[in-house]
Design a protein around this motif. Structure first.
Motif, mmCIF file in Angstrom:
data_model
loop_
_atom_site.group_PDB
_atom_site.id
_atom_site.type_symbol
_atom_site.label_atom_id
_atom_site.label_comp_id
_atom_site.label_asym_id
_atom_site.label_seq_id
_atom_site.Cartn_x
_atom_site.Cartn_y
_atom_site.Cartn_z
ATOM 1 N N TRP A 225 0.821 -1.225 0.000
ATOM 2 C CA TRP A 225 0.000 0.000 0.000
ATOM 3 C C TRP A 225 0.848 1.266 0.000
ATOM 4 O O TRP A 225 0.461 2.292 0.562
ATOM 5 N N THR A 226 2.018 1.219 -0.629
ATOM 6 C CA THR A 226 2.913 2.377 -0.620
ATOM 7 C C THR A 226 2.372 3.552 -1.441
ATOM 8 O O THR A 226 2.891 4.661 -1.324
ATOM 9 N N ALA A 227 1.348 3.318 -2.254
ATOM 10 C CA ALA A 227 0.727 4.425 -2.993
ATOM 11 C C ALA A 227 -0.178 5.263 -2.097
ATOM 12 O O ALA A 227 -0.663 6.329 -2.512
ATOM 13 N N LEU A 228 -0.392 4.815 -0.876
ATOM 14 C CA LEU A 228 -1.208 5.548 0.095
ATOM 15 C C LEU A 228 -0.312 6.360 1.020
ATOM 16 O O LEU A 228 0.918 6.240 0.997
ATOM 17 N N THR A 229 -0.933 7.178 1.870
ATOM 18 C CA THR A 229 -0.157 7.875 2.888
ATOM 19 C C THR A 229 0.350 6.877 3.915
ATOM 20 O O THR A 229 -0.187 5.761 4.045
ATOM 21 N N ALA B 116 -1.390 3.393 5.042
ATOM 22 C CA ALA B 116 -0.685 2.148 4.757
ATOM 23 C C ALA B 116 -0.399 1.366 6.037
ATOM 24 O O ALA B 116 -0.537 0.137 6.079
ATOM 25 N N MET B 117 -0.017 2.063 7.095
ATOM 26 C CA MET B 117 0.273 1.372 8.350
ATOM 27 C C MET B 117 -0.996 0.832 8.996
ATOM 28 O O MET B 117 -0.974 -0.219 9.627
ATOM 29 N N ASP B 118 -2.103 1.534 8.844
ATOM 30 C CA ASP B 118 -3.369 0.985 9.344
ATOM 31 C C ASP B 118 -3.676 -0.349 8.660
ATOM 32 O O ASP B 118 -4.135 -1.309 9.300
ATOM 33 N N ARG B 119 -3.411 -0.409 7.360
ATOM 34 C CA ARG B 119 -3.647 -1.659 6.635
ATOM 35 C C ARG B 119 -2.623 -2.724 7.024
ATOM 36 O O ARG B 119 -2.944 -3.920 7.083
ATOM 37 N N ALA B 120 -1.395 -2.292 7.299
ATOM 38 C CA ALA B 120 -0.376 -3.234 7.745
ATOM 39 C C ALA B 120 -0.747 -3.833 9.099
ATOM 40 O O ALA B 120 -0.471 -5.008 9.362
ATOM 41 N N SER C 45 10.569 -1.042 5.467
ATOM 42 C CA SER C 45 11.660 -0.283 4.862
ATOM 43 C C SER C 45 11.247 0.555 3.662
ATOM 44 O O SER C 45 12.030 1.368 3.174
ATOM 45 N N MET C 46 10.028 0.380 3.186
ATOM 46 C CA MET C 46 9.609 1.087 1.975
ATOM 47 C C MET C 46 8.922 2.402 2.317
ATOM 48 O O MET C 46 8.245 2.537 3.336
ATOM 49 N N SER C 47 9.116 3.407 1.462
ATOM 50 C CA SER C 47 8.506 4.727 1.648
ATOM 51 C C SER C 47 7.102 4.744 1.082
ATOM 52 O O SER C 47 6.844 4.207 0.001
ATOM 53 N N ASP D 110 6.150 9.907 2.397
ATOM 54 C CA ASP D 110 7.388 9.666 3.141
ATOM 55 C C ASP D 110 8.599 10.196 2.382
ATOM 56 O O ASP D 110 8.594 10.251 1.140
ATOM 57 N N PRO D 111 9.674 10.538 3.111
ATOM 58 C CA PRO D 111 10.937 10.836 2.425
ATOM 59 C C PRO D 111 11.548 9.571 1.849
ATOM 60 O O PRO D 111 11.222 8.458 2.257
#
Length: 426
Positions: A98-102, A106-110, A130-132, A136-137
Motif C-alpha cells: 500500500w505504498t501508494a497511500l499515505t 498504509a500502516m493501518d492496513r499493515a 523499509s519502503m517509503s 514519506d521521504p
C-alpha cells in the motif's frame, strides 16, 4: 520449544545447521517441497507467503492468510506430510502493498495484515517497514523503519495472545533486498557493515516489547548476493567475514539471507557456515517450475505436432495481453522482451500461473501427456534428472511427478546447505 527457535539455538551452539524457507504459492512447488522433505526426513518445512501474494485483500493469489494456511494444509495432507512439521511464515510484512497511500493509511492496513497472519497461525513474521509511502521521504529514516516495525510487533503480540496461537518469532532488518531480485543491471554490492547491523539491532531492541525480543531470531542484511534478469552475484565469503562474526555475542540471533536464488551449492553451504543461517528461495524454485513446464511443452510438441496444446505460446499470449505484473520490471522490447518474459531470473511469469486461461492450457497439456506418455528417450532429452529417477523406479512419467522431480533438484541444494548431513536419506 518452537521448531525455528530450536534450530537457531543449535546453530548458535556451534552446529552447522540452518533453515531454508520456500517462498511460493504454486501448488506443484509446495507439494514438491513436502515430498522432498519426506524423502529426506527433514525435521520440518517452512513455507512463506509475501504481503503481495497473500493479504487481507487477497493479494495476487486471491488468498487471505487463513485461506493460505488451509491451502498449504490441504497440499500437505495430499502429500502425506504431517501437519505438526509445517511452519508458516510471512515475508515482507508491512506497508509494502500500500505504498501508494499515505503512511498513516498504509500502516493501518499493515496492522490488519499482521493481525490476520498471526491469528491464522503464521509463526515466523518478517517485519519489513523499509519502503517509503507516498508522503514519506526517500530513503526512509531507519528510526522510522524501526518504530513502524515495533508497532507491528505489538499488533502481532496482541493477536497471538487473543487468538491463543503460538507466539511468533520475528525477523527484522532494514537492508532488505527487492523482493524477486533487482530490476536493473547488477553492480557490485556493498556488504552490510557490522556497525550498521549492530545499530539496527540496538534500535529495534529499544523499541520492541520486551517480552517479544527473545523471539527475534534473525536480522536481514546484505551479504553480497543478488540476481537480476540475466546475472547472479555469487557469495564471496572473504567480503563478508566481518559481518559474519558480528552476531557472535548476540544470543539467539542469526542472519537471514534473501535473494539466495541461483547461488551455487558451495555458496549456499558457505552462507550457512558464516551464520547466514536462514536461506530464502522463491524465484529459484518457480524458475525450475517454468523450466519443467517448458520441457513438457517441448515433449508434447515433439510427440503430437499440431495436436499439442500449444501451452507455452498461450502463456506468452496472456502475458503480452496483461502486462501489469511485469511491465515495471522489464524494459526491453521485441525479441529481447519475449526472452525476458520467459527466461528472466526474476521470473515474473510466476504471477501468471493462476490465470484461468493458463490453468486451462496447462490442464490440456497434462491431459495430453497422460494420454500419450512421453517415452524414456524424450524425458532424457528434456528432463534428465527425472529420467534418472524413472530408470531407478522412484518416479512415474505422470507430468506432475516430472515437474516436481525437477523442482526438487533446486531444493536439494538448500537441504544440503542447511542439514549438516543429519538427514539419513539426503
Amino acid at each position: 520449544m518452537s521448531l525455528l527457535l530450536d534450530r537457531v539455538a543449535r546453530h548458535k551452539a556451534g552446529e552447522n545447521v540452518g533453515i531454508y524457507s520456500v517462498c511460493s504459492a504454486h501448488p506443484l512447488v509446495i507439494e514438491a517441497t513436502f515430498r522432498h522433505a519426506l524423502k529426506h526426513d527433514a525435521p520440518f518445512v517452512l513455507i512463506e507467503a509475501t504481503s503481495n501474494q497473500v493479504n487481507q485483500d487477497g493479494g495476487y493469489t486471491g488468498m487471505k492468510p487463513a485461506d493460505f494456511r488451509d491451502y498449504v494444509a490441504e497440499i500437505a495432507e495430499r502429500a502425506g506430510f504431517p501437519a505438526t512439521r509445517i511452519v508458516l511464515g510471512g515475508d515482507h510484512l508491512g506497508p509494502n502493498a500500500w505504498t501508494a497511500l499515505t503512511a498513516d493509511e498504509a500502516m493501518d492496513r499493515a496492522d490488519v495484515l499482521i493481525d490476520q497472519y498471526v491469528r491464522a497461525g503464521f509463526e515466523k513474521i518478517h517485519l519489513d517497514c523499509s519502503m517509503s509511502c507516498v508522503d514519506d521521504p526517500i530513503p526512509l529514516p531507519e528510526e522510522t523503519i524501526a518504530a513502524r516495525a515495533a508497532r507491528l510487533c505489538r499488533v502481532a503480540e496482541a493477536a497471538s495472545a487473543d487468538a491463543g496461537t503460538k507466539p511468533p518469532v520475528y525477523v527484522i532488518g532494514t537492508e532488505v533486498p527487492v523482493p524477486g531480485g533487482a530490476t536493473e543491471d547488477l553492480e557490485p554490492l556493498q556488504v552490510t557493515s557490522p556497525e550498521a547491523a549492530h545499530g539496527t539491532i540496538a534500535m529495534h531492541k529499544e523499541l520492541f516489547p520486551a517480552e517479544a525480543w527473545d523471539r527475534v531470531i534473525a536480522l536481514v542484511t546484505q551479504p553480497g548476493v543478488e540476481f537480476d534478469h540475466h546475472q547472479v552475484l555469487d557469495y564471496r565469503p572473504e567480503a563478508a567475514q566481518d559481518l559474519s562474526r558480528s552476531l557472535d555475542d548476540i544470543p539467539g540471533m542469526v542472519f537471514e539471507a534473501h535473494s539466495t536464488d541461483y547461488q551455487t551449492q558451495e555458496a549456499l553451504t558457505a552462507l550457512v557456515r558464516d551464520h547466514f543461517a536462514i536461506l530464502k528461495v522463491g524465484p529459484g524454485v518457480t524458475f525450475a517450475l517454468r523450466e519443467a513446464l517448458w520441457a513438457l511443452d517441448a515433449m508434447e510438441r515433439d510427440m503430437l505436432g499440431n495436436r499439442a496444446s500449444d501451452f507455452r505460446q498461450r502463456v506468452l499470449a496472456v502475458m503480452n495481453d496483461k502486462p501489469g505484473n511485469w511491465q515495471k520490471y522489464y524494459h526491453s522490447s521485441g525479441a529481447d522482451l519475449q526472452l525476458d518474459l520467459q527466461y528472466s531470473l526474476s521470473d515474473r511469469i510466476r504471477y501468471y500461473w493462476p490465470d484461468p486461461q493458463i490453468a486451462q492450457a496447462q490442464d490440456e497439456m497434462f491431459a495430453n501427456l497422460r494420454a500419450s506418455p512421453p517415452p524414456l528417450p524424450l524425458v532424457s532429452q528434456y528432463l534428465p534428472v527425472a529420467y534418472a529417477e524413472l530408470r531407478a523406479g522412484t518416479l512415474t512419467n505422470d507430468p506432475t511427478e516430472l515437474v516436481m522431480a525437477h523442482v526438487m533438484t533446486t531444493l536439494d541444494t538448500y537441504l544440503k546447505a542447511t542439514d549438516a548431513g543429519e538427514n539419513r536419506n539426503a
